[in-house]
Design an enzyme around this catalytic site. Sequence first.
Site, PDB file in Angstrom:
ATOM      1  N   SER A  43     -12.917  -3.214   1.215  1.00 15.04           N
ATOM      2  CA  SER A  43     -13.199  -2.522   2.485  1.00 15.04           C
ATOM      3  C   SER A  43     -14.695  -2.331   2.649  1.00 15.04           C
ATOM      4  O   SER A  43     -15.397  -2.023   1.677  1.00 15.04           O
ATOM      5  CB  SER A  43     -12.537  -1.138   2.495  1.00 15.04           C
ATOM      6  OG  SER A  43     -11.153  -1.252   2.293  1.00 15.04           O
ATOM      7  N   ARG A  84       0.857  -1.193   0.000  1.00 13.71           N
ATOM      8  CA  ARG A  84       0.000   0.000   0.000  1.00 13.71           C
ATOM      9  C   ARG A  84       0.883   1.228   0.000  1.00 13.71           C
ATOM     10  O   ARG A  84       1.410   1.646   1.027  1.00 13.71           O
ATOM     11  CB  ARG A  84      -0.894   0.002   1.248  1.00 13.71           C
ATOM     12  CG  ARG A  84      -1.777   1.241   1.368  1.00 13.71           C
ATOM     13  CD  ARG A  84      -2.633   1.157   2.608  1.00 13.71           C
ATOM     14  NE  ARG A  84      -3.510   2.318   2.771  1.00 13.71           N
ATOM     15  CZ  ARG A  84      -3.172   3.442   3.418  1.00 13.71           C
ATOM     16  NH1 ARG A  84      -1.945   3.561   3.965  1.00 13.71           N
ATOM     17  NH2 ARG A  84      -4.033   4.440   3.526  1.00 13.71           N
ATOM     18  N   LYS A 125      -3.724   6.426   7.865  1.00 13.92           N
ATOM     19  CA  LYS A 125      -4.636   6.682   6.739  1.00 13.92           C
ATOM     20  C   LYS A 125      -5.315   8.022   7.007  1.00 13.92           C
ATOM     21  O   LYS A 125      -6.212   8.136   7.832  1.00 13.92           O
ATOM     22  CB  LYS A 125      -5.669   5.571   6.618  1.00 13.92           C
ATOM     23  CG  LYS A 125      -6.695   5.777   5.513  1.00 13.92           C
ATOM     24  CD  LYS A 125      -7.606   4.559   5.375  1.00 13.92           C
ATOM     25  CE  LYS A 125      -8.840   4.838   4.550  1.00 13.92           C
ATOM     26  NZ  LYS A 125      -8.532   5.267   3.161  1.00 13.92           N
TER      27      LYS A 125
END
Length: 226
Positions: A123, A52, A152
Amino acid sequence: MNDGGGSGRIEAARMRQLLRTYLVIGSTNCCIEPLRVLEEALAGGVTLVQFREKGPGALTGAPLRELAVQLQGACRQRGVPFLVNDDVELALAIGADGVHVGQEDEAAVRVRARIGDRILGVSAHTLAEAEAAVRHGADYLGIGPIYPTASKADAKAPQGPGILRELRACGIALPLVGIGGITIESAGEIIRAGADGIAVISAITQAADVREAATRFVAGSIAESS
Ligand SMILES: Cc1ncc(COP(=O)(O)OP(=O)(O)O)c(N)n1
Ligand SMILES: Cc1ncsc1CCOP(=O)(O)O
Ligand SMILES: [Mg+2]
């Protein structure tokens, strides 16, 4: 290898095993060379890896692809599946084992059509999102943030472990992984609330001893499942 163990979609039981200690990693999460962090986490026994690359200073273009290939190679050496976050093109280009997409990314139904039987994680923050992801071919759901997170910037409000209990009580049977602010101390509660595993960025990548941190998560996961 998509670690479905051969042709066809991954079995749910195998997906649950892979989700036990799920490392999410990018260069912006690491204080030292990402490959070194990953190798230490793999030595500690993490069961699944997601690349990520997001946030300020994130790599792009050729450097991003080179890092993805490098990290994927380390996972291949250990027989640990390697997923790519958001970027389906990159995942397909490097032969990754799957992708993870959120509600703001390419639609899960279209990603499923593009990736074939590779692993698809989606998600979900609500029962409706979870039910839609199941319909659209997700192999697992990422649920969170469970706790506050600094990893995040655009994370939604933390939901606590209760969201996991709610999804299970409402009949969501798909493999679930909790994510967001999870520590070694809080991991057990996530499993007891109904998750099959925990996904972690900073508690592993920014640990003083990455291998030891990963090892403790893995040991805790085994203890919870016994
Ligand atoms: C395992 C796992 N769960 C959730 C997420 C979050 O995905 P998304 O909502 O698309 O947000 P970004 O990670 O893309 O910022 C995830 N990446 N992995
Ligand atoms: C990618 C993502 N999705 C929801 S919270 C989060 C960040 C998790 O990072 P950390 O484990 O450091 O809180
Ligand atoms: Mg995303």
